[in-house]
Design a protein around this motif. Structure first.
Motif, PDB file in Angstrom:
ATOM      1  N   GLN A  76       0.842  -1.202   0.000  1.00  0.00           N
ATOM      2  CA  GLN A  76       0.000   0.000   0.000  1.00  0.00           C
ATOM      3  C   GLN A  76       0.880   1.257   0.000  1.00  0.00           C
ATOM      4  O   GLN A  76       0.634   2.208  -0.735  1.00  0.00           O
ATOM      5  CB  GLN A  76      -0.918  -0.006   1.223  1.00  0.00           C
ATOM      6  CG  GLN A  76      -1.998  -1.085   1.149  1.00  0.00           C
ATOM      7  CD  GLN A  76      -2.626  -1.424   2.468  1.00  0.00           C
ATOM      8  OE1 GLN A  76      -2.273  -0.857   3.512  1.00  0.00           O
ATOM      9  NE2 GLN A  76      -3.548  -2.377   2.469  1.00  0.00           N
ATOM     10  N   GLY A  98      -2.128  -7.099   1.783  1.00  0.00           N
ATOM     11  CA  GLY A  98      -2.991  -5.911   1.795  1.00  0.00           C
ATOM     12  C   GLY A  98      -3.178  -5.340   0.408  1.00  0.00           C
ATOM     13  O   GLY A  98      -3.491  -4.163   0.230  1.00  0.00           O
ATOM     14  N   THR A 100      -5.541  -5.740  -1.780  1.00  0.00           N
ATOM     15  CA  THR A 100      -6.887  -5.304  -2.165  1.00  0.00           C
ATOM     16  C   THR A 100      -7.072  -3.816  -1.858  1.00  0.00           C
ATOM     17  O   THR A 100      -7.471  -3.037  -2.730  1.00  0.00           O
ATOM     18  CB  THR A 100      -7.952  -6.133  -1.416  1.00  0.00           C
ATOM     19  OG1 THR A 100      -7.594  -7.512  -1.499  1.00  0.00           O
ATOM     20  CG2 THR A 100      -9.320  -5.938  -2.014  1.00  0.00           C
TER      21      THR A 100
HETATM   22  P1  AMP Z   1      -5.286  -8.837   1.082  1.00  0.00           P
HETATM   23  O1  AMP Z   1      -3.835  -9.092   0.766  1.00  0.00           O
HETATM   24  O2  AMP Z   1      -5.828  -7.649   0.384  1.00  0.00           O
HETATM   25  O3  AMP Z   1      -6.142 -10.067   0.904  1.00  0.00           O
HETATM   26  O4  AMP Z   1      -5.391  -8.455   2.656  1.00  0.00           O
HETATM   27  C1  AMP Z   1      -5.063  -9.347   3.682  1.00  0.00           C
HETATM   28  C2  AMP Z   1      -5.634  -8.912   5.002  1.00  0.00           C
HETATM   29  O5  AMP Z   1      -4.960  -7.766   5.502  1.00  0.00           O
HETATM   30  C3  AMP Z   1      -7.104  -8.527   4.967  1.00  0.00           C
HETATM   31  O6  AMP Z   1      -7.749  -9.145   6.051  1.00  0.00           O
HETATM   32  C4  AMP Z   1      -7.129  -7.039   5.132  1.00  0.00           C
HETATM   33  O7  AMP Z   1      -8.294  -6.617   5.789  1.00  0.00           O
HETATM   34  C5  AMP Z   1      -5.891  -6.795   5.976  1.00  0.00           C
HETATM   35  N1  AMP Z   1      -5.260  -5.483   5.761  1.00  0.00           N
HETATM   36  C6  AMP Z   1      -5.169  -4.817   4.587  1.00  0.00           C
HETATM   37  N2  AMP Z   1      -4.490  -3.652   4.763  1.00  0.00           N
HETATM   38  C7  AMP Z   1      -4.158  -3.590   6.074  1.00  0.00           C
HETATM   39  C8  AMP Z   1      -3.453  -2.627   6.878  1.00  0.00           C
HETATM   40  N3  AMP Z   1      -2.958  -1.513   6.342  1.00  0.00           N
HETATM   41  N4  AMP Z   1      -3.284  -2.907   8.182  1.00  0.00           N
HETATM   42  C9  AMP Z   1      -3.780  -4.048   8.712  1.00  0.00           C
HETATM   43  N5  AMP Z   1      -4.457  -4.987   8.033  1.00  0.00           N
HETATM   44  C10 AMP Z   1      -4.644  -4.775   6.717  1.00  0.00           C
END
Ligand code: AMP
Length: 472
Positions: A76, A98, A100
């Motif tokens: 991100q 994160g 997505t």
């Molecule tokens: P993803 O890789 O998009 O499938 O995200 C994996 C997990 O990380 C999901 O449960 C998100 O809700 C969580 N997540 C995404 N961004 C953050 C962040 N900046 N801090 C903490 N958790 C996050």
């Protein structure tokens, strides 16, 4: 290095990277190394960025806080500022990084600037992933009233057409069903689309979606459209896709190789005699009572058998595989997510992209066929900075494949020893439960045989609607 890589404005970072020809990737390797040095956490003295620091507007920062996102994850932190500059992005990030939110946040910010229906389209290879993405779109967009529609196979076309009639801002879809709507739903077109995201892009191509994607891309506008392509690995197929649809994209990556696993993941292998796999499994689960666990198996049959075996022994286990109906799969996932079941027994259908929070342990009771699948399986734990463990059962027949996996990972995995006599203590109870499981499996097969007779006419006819539903 890829000719699609351009040089971004170097973001400020606490650790200077070593020299490399790819600056965008290099910055990520810097942050990745930093995590590895500190057990997955940045050093105390390194000030962590906030979403506001990246240029994210207040209402979305608030939505992030509400979701418990205190600080941006590395993918991100790297991709959001570039996306906000208006660049197309190829994001190479492992599952759980994160990614997505990395593509949803910039898309929602652009939407707020110029609100419009059918503004963004997110393509995903599986139904579950599509639902998960839409949940994040809705959660992040909750304060700005974003409307999102999900178009996936196996669900009612009419209900989806009605949802499209309500002019959603964002559509999340699997390719086959999207094309069905583009061809058959009156008044639906993506002519004015401003954002296209392809998530798990390598998977979209793996599943032979290629010709369908080509048809979809043909009816999307090219001018004035931003494109983000996210994938855990960069295959040559992904490169050909990017040629078709991206404008001078920047490549950002938080992996040093396509076989990267996160630093907070503890990996072990357990040498298990083939005939005693069940015994060792129960021993391991007894040691992990109260933890959330995913057990990966090779076949649908084994998934069902193990789920029955575990339930018979009093564990809260639920199976997930490609032969369940869509609503059964969603039901299984939501029971696991809500914690009403703490053990998910799954084929590789669950290994990709599914957002299953806080899984403490991944058990490979059957080894995956290749290292890529291994990385995706173990990526179900140690997500978003949390720690986790992966235990792989290696039998006398699996040594060669295990060595291949280790070789691809570039490191030797430590052995965890379960003393045989400790596992054997469970022999009597496990044998009884195995007999129950065999009986129940026989009933399932008989019931399936009766149904199969009625469905014979459809055999071999794999329509578009089935393409987003993985086998196994
Ligand atoms: P993803 O890789 O998009 O499938 O995200 C994996 C997990 O990380 C999901 O449960 C998100 O809700 C969580 N997540 C995404 N961004 C953050 C962040 N900046 N801090 C903490 N958790 C996050």
């Amino acid at each position: 290095m890829s000719k699609f890589t351009a040089k971004p404005t170097p973001p400020k970072k606490p650790v200077e990277p070593e020299s490399s020809e790819d600056e965008a990737e290099e910055d990520f390797e810097g942050s990745d190394k930093e995590e590895q040095n500190t057990g997955g956490k940045p050093p105390d003295e390194a000030p962590k960025k906030t979403f506001a620091d990246l240029g994210v507007i207040e209402s979305l920062c608030e939505a992030c806080t509400n979701l418990g996102f205190k600080h941006p994850t590395p993918i991100q932190e790297q991709s959001i500022p570039l996306a906000l500059e208006g660049r197309d992005i190829i994001g190479l990030a492992e599952t759980g990084s994160g990614k997505t939110a990395a593509f949803v946040i910039p898309m929602l910010m652009a939407l707020m600037e110029k609100p419009q229906s059918l503004f963004g389209l997110v393509l995903a290879p599986t139904r579950e992933l599509a639902y998960q993405i839409s949940q994040q779109v809705e959660a992040l967009g909750s304060l700005i009233n974003v409307k999102c529609a999900v178009l996936v196979g196996g669900m009612d076309m009419v209900a989806q057409a009605i949802a499209l009639g309500k002019k959603p801002h964002i559509v999340v879809a699997t390719p086959g069903r999207l094309l069905d709507h583009l061809e058959n739903t009156k008044g639906f077109s993506l002519r004015y689309l401003k954002y296209l995201v392809m998530d798990e892009a390598d998977r979209l191509l793996d599943l032979d979606f290629g010709p369908i994607l080509d048809k979809i891309l043909k009816v999307l506008p090219r001018e004035g459209r931003h494109t983000y392509l996210f994938s855990a690995t960069m295959s040559s197929k992904v490169e050909s896709l990017q040629r078709a649809s991206l404008h001078n994209p920047l490549r950002v990556s938080i992996s040093t190789s396509s076989h990267q696993t996160v630093a907070s993941l503890l990996q072990k292998y357990i040498f298990v005699p083939y005939k005693h796999k069940d015994l060792y499994l129960i021993h391991l689960l007894n040691d992990n009572i109260g933890h959330s666990v995913i057990i990966f198996t090779r076949t649908v049959n084994e998934t069902q058998r193990i789920a029955i075996l575990l339930r018979t022994l009093g564990f809260g286990a639920i199976p997930l595989h490609g032969q369940l109906s869509q609503s059964a799969r969603l039901g299984a996932l939501s029971k696991f997510k809500s914690g009403s079941r703490d053990i998910l027994v799954a084929t590789d259908v669950a290994a990709r992209g599914l957002d299953i929070p806080s899984v403490d342990l991944v058990i490979n009771i059957d080894l995956p066929p290749d290292s890529k699948t291994y990385v995706h399986r173990v990526g179900r734990t140690a997500r978003a900075g949390k720690s986790g463990k992966a235990a792989s059962f290696v039998t006398q027949y699996d040594v060669e494949i295990w060595l291949r996996i280790e070789n691809a990972l570039g490191k030797q995995i430590d052995e965890e020893v379960i003393p045989k006599d400790e596992a054997m203590v469970l022999m009597e109870r496990v044998s009884e439960a195995q007999r129950v499981a065999v009986r129940e499996m026989k009933d399932i097969h008989e019931a399936r045989g009766r149904k199969g007779g009625m469905m014979r006419g459809r055999k071999g006819n794999r329509g578009r609607d089935d393409m987003d539903r993985e086998e196994g």
